[in-house]
Design a protein around this motif. Sequence first.
Motif, PDB file in Angstrom:
ATOM      1  N   ASP A  89       0.822  -1.207   0.000  1.00  0.00           N
ATOM      2  CA  ASP A  89       0.000   0.000   0.000  1.00  0.00           C
ATOM      3  C   ASP A  89       0.857   1.259   0.000  1.00  0.00           C
ATOM      4  O   ASP A  89       0.523   2.253  -0.664  1.00  0.00           O
ATOM      5  CB  ASP A  89      -0.930   0.007   1.212  1.00  0.00           C
ATOM      6  CG  ASP A  89      -2.128  -0.911   1.044  1.00  0.00           C
ATOM      7  OD1 ASP A  89      -2.420  -1.299  -0.101  1.00  0.00           O
ATOM      8  OD2 ASP A  89      -2.764  -1.248   2.065  1.00  0.00           O
ATOM      9  N   TRP A  90       1.961   1.234   0.757  1.00  0.00           N
ATOM     10  CA  TRP A  90       2.858   2.396   0.738  1.00  0.00           C
ATOM     11  C   TRP A  90       3.369   2.645  -0.681  1.00  0.00           C
ATOM     12  O   TRP A  90       3.396   3.793  -1.152  1.00  0.00           O
ATOM     13  CB  TRP A  90       4.023   2.165   1.708  1.00  0.00           C
ATOM     14  CG  TRP A  90       5.067   3.241   1.687  1.00  0.00           C
ATOM     15  CD1 TRP A  90       4.899   4.572   1.434  1.00  0.00           C
ATOM     16  CD2 TRP A  90       6.474   3.064   1.916  1.00  0.00           C
ATOM     17  NE1 TRP A  90       6.106   5.233   1.504  1.00  0.00           N
ATOM     18  CE2 TRP A  90       7.082   4.333   1.798  1.00  0.00           C
ATOM     19  CE3 TRP A  90       7.265   1.955   2.231  1.00  0.00           C
ATOM     20  CZ2 TRP A  90       8.456   4.521   1.959  1.00  0.00           C
ATOM     21  CZ3 TRP A  90       8.627   2.144   2.399  1.00  0.00           C
ATOM     22  CH2 TRP A  90       9.213   3.415   2.258  1.00  0.00           C
ATOM     23  N   GLY A  91       3.745   1.585  -1.376  1.00  0.00           N
ATOM     24  CA  GLY A  91       4.205   1.736  -2.749  1.00  0.00           C
ATOM     25  C   GLY A  91       3.139   2.311  -3.659  1.00  0.00           C
ATOM     26  O   GLY A  91       3.404   3.196  -4.491  1.00  0.00           O
ATOM     27  N   ARG A  92       1.906   1.827  -3.504  1.00  0.00           N
ATOM     28  CA  ARG A  92       0.803   2.344  -4.322  1.00  0.00           C
ATOM     29  C   ARG A  92       0.585   3.832  -4.063  1.00  0.00           C
ATOM     30  O   ARG A  92       0.414   4.624  -5.004  1.00  0.00           O
ATOM     31  CB  ARG A  92      -0.493   1.588  -4.007  1.00  0.00           C
ATOM     32  CG  ARG A  92      -0.517   0.139  -4.423  1.00  0.00           C
ATOM     33  CD  ARG A  92      -1.956  -0.379  -4.457  1.00  0.00           C
ATOM     34  NE  ARG A  92      -2.601  -0.289  -3.160  1.00  0.00           N
ATOM     35  CZ  ARG A  92      -3.900  -0.037  -2.991  1.00  0.00           C
ATOM     36  NH1 ARG A  92      -4.689   0.200  -4.027  1.00  0.00           N
ATOM     37  NH2 ARG A  92      -4.429   0.004  -1.770  1.00  0.00           N
ATOM     38  N   ILE A  93       0.567   4.204  -2.788  1.00  0.00           N
ATOM     39  CA  ILE A  93       0.303   5.596  -2.419  1.00  0.00           C
ATOM     40  C   ILE A  93       1.416   6.513  -2.917  1.00  0.00           C
ATOM     41  O   ILE A  93       1.157   7.599  -3.461  1.00  0.00           O
ATOM     42  CB  ILE A  93       0.136   5.700  -0.896  1.00  0.00           C
ATOM     43  CG1 ILE A  93      -1.142   4.986  -0.449  1.00  0.00           C
ATOM     44  CG2 ILE A  93       0.124   7.162  -0.452  1.00  0.00           C
ATOM     45  CD1 ILE A  93      -1.196   4.717   1.046  1.00  0.00           C
ATOM     46  N   ALA A  94       2.665   6.090  -2.738  1.00  0.00           N
ATOM     47  CA  ALA A  94       3.794   6.927  -3.158  1.00  0.00           C
ATOM     48  C   ALA A  94       3.791   7.137  -4.663  1.00  0.00           C
ATOM     49  O   ALA A  94       4.086   8.236  -5.155  1.00  0.00           O
ATOM     50  CB  ALA A  94       5.111   6.302  -2.706  1.00  0.00           C
ATOM     51  N   ALA A  95       3.457   6.095  -5.417  1.00  0.00           N
ATOM     52  CA  ALA A  95       3.418   6.226  -6.870  1.00  0.00           C
ATOM     53  C   ALA A  95       2.276   7.139  -7.306  1.00  0.00           C
ATOM     54  O   ALA A  95       2.450   8.009  -8.168  1.00  0.00           O
ATOM     55  CB  ALA A  95       3.263   4.851  -7.510  1.00  0.00           C
ATOM     56  N   LEU A 132       8.094  -1.736  -4.157  1.00  0.00           N
ATOM     57  CA  LEU A 132       8.287  -1.481  -5.581  1.00  0.00           C
ATOM     58  C   LEU A 132       7.151  -2.065  -6.413  1.00  0.00           C
ATOM     59  O   LEU A 132       6.742  -1.477  -7.425  1.00  0.00           O
ATOM     60  CB  LEU A 132       9.621  -2.058  -6.046  1.00  0.00           C
ATOM     61  CG  LEU A 132      10.878  -1.408  -5.441  1.00  0.00           C
ATOM     62  CD1 LEU A 132      12.128  -2.185  -5.857  1.00  0.00           C
ATOM     63  CD2 LEU A 132      10.999   0.047  -5.853  1.00  0.00           C
ATOM     64  N   SER A 133       6.615  -3.208  -5.987  1.00  0.00           N
ATOM     65  CA  SER A 133       5.499  -3.822  -6.714  1.00  0.00           C
ATOM     66  C   SER A 133       4.264  -2.934  -6.662  1.00  0.00           C
ATOM     67  O   SER A 133       3.550  -2.775  -7.661  1.00  0.00           O
ATOM     68  CB  SER A 133       5.172  -5.195  -6.119  1.00  0.00           C
ATOM     69  OG  SER A 133       6.230  -6.103  -6.327  1.00  0.00           O
ATOM     70  N   GLY A 134       4.003  -2.354  -5.477  1.00  0.00           N
ATOM     71  CA  GLY A 134       2.865  -1.450  -5.367  1.00  0.00           C
ATOM     72  C   GLY A 134       3.011  -0.247  -6.273  1.00  0.00           C
ATOM     73  O   GLY A 134       2.057   0.165  -6.951  1.00  0.00           O
TER      74      GLY A 134
END
Length: 341
Positions: A89-95, A132-134
């Motif tokens: 979720d952190w990755g999704r939000i950051a992207a 990275l996947s997110g």
Amino acid sequence: MSEPRADDIPRLTQLAHGGGCACKIPPGELDSLVAGLSGGHGAAVDPALELMIGLDSGGDDAAVVRLDGERAIVTTADFFTPVVDDPYDWGRIAAANALSDVYAMGGVPVAAVNLLGWPREKLSLEVAARVLSGGRDVAHAAGCHVGGGHSVDDPEPKYGMSVVGVVQPDRMLRMDAAAPGLPLTLTKPLGTGVLNTRHKATGTVFPEAVETMAALNRDASRAAVESGIRSGTDVTGFGLLGHMYKLARAANVTAVVNSSAVPLLTDARKAVADGFVSGGTHRNLDWITPFTDFGAVSGEERLLLADAQTSGGLLLAGELPGHPVIGEIRPPGPFPLVVRA
């Protein structure tokens, strides 16, 4: 590669002093810093292309360089410490947050590279892979390529992206184009800052806030451009009032917001009442107070309007069907910002 079990992962938000866009350098300090780099300090020597929006623009969300009469490049970078404990979720939000800078200019993101700071002795690379996947999945959902990037060994985990997009110069969104008589529209509810602060303190997860932060501003940006809106910005770490002030300052207008019309996430008001307010939000409020006529608006309401958002919505000078009108642009007056109950 198998995914690590949740109970094997330290709480990511406990590994950083701040979280999300609330860990930005305070806006007043940033203004002073940038002022030393712009205006009267020269320009690129023999540039190949025209810089349309840069340091002297008043704080737009990305730099824009003209390619020709119909195309320009939008370029930006954005990264931050963990805003939630779940790495994907952190990755999704950051992207989504990094891509938002391109959408805030009315552009289309086309390519991104990862920016990763990682405490290798505290967190496994398997956890980094989930982050990275997110980021990859959200970028791909946006139709944006992801290739490579840069990583460093860092005491605090940090993640984000550098993004390049394209925009039509005559259909661009920019802050200095706001004009008196235009309504102000907000495309996402406020409250991610106080809910993220509560999450960091208690571990309580707020799924509505997570999905709001991970949602792309793509559709709102596209609809705004198609409807003829030409002024806007996104709402992130400086809060609604901070970004509204930057827009009003750039366009030399007064921005009026009706606080009762501003949409809020569930439990956001309770989080403020319970004291889950970040230092970044308090700094935002301190910064904009001298420029704001608050009238009789309460202290809690002021904190919500200054709440340091992560991956917030677009603030647009124009009406966008399906999203609430929260105020209007007026001619310049004694205060750049006016808040009404």
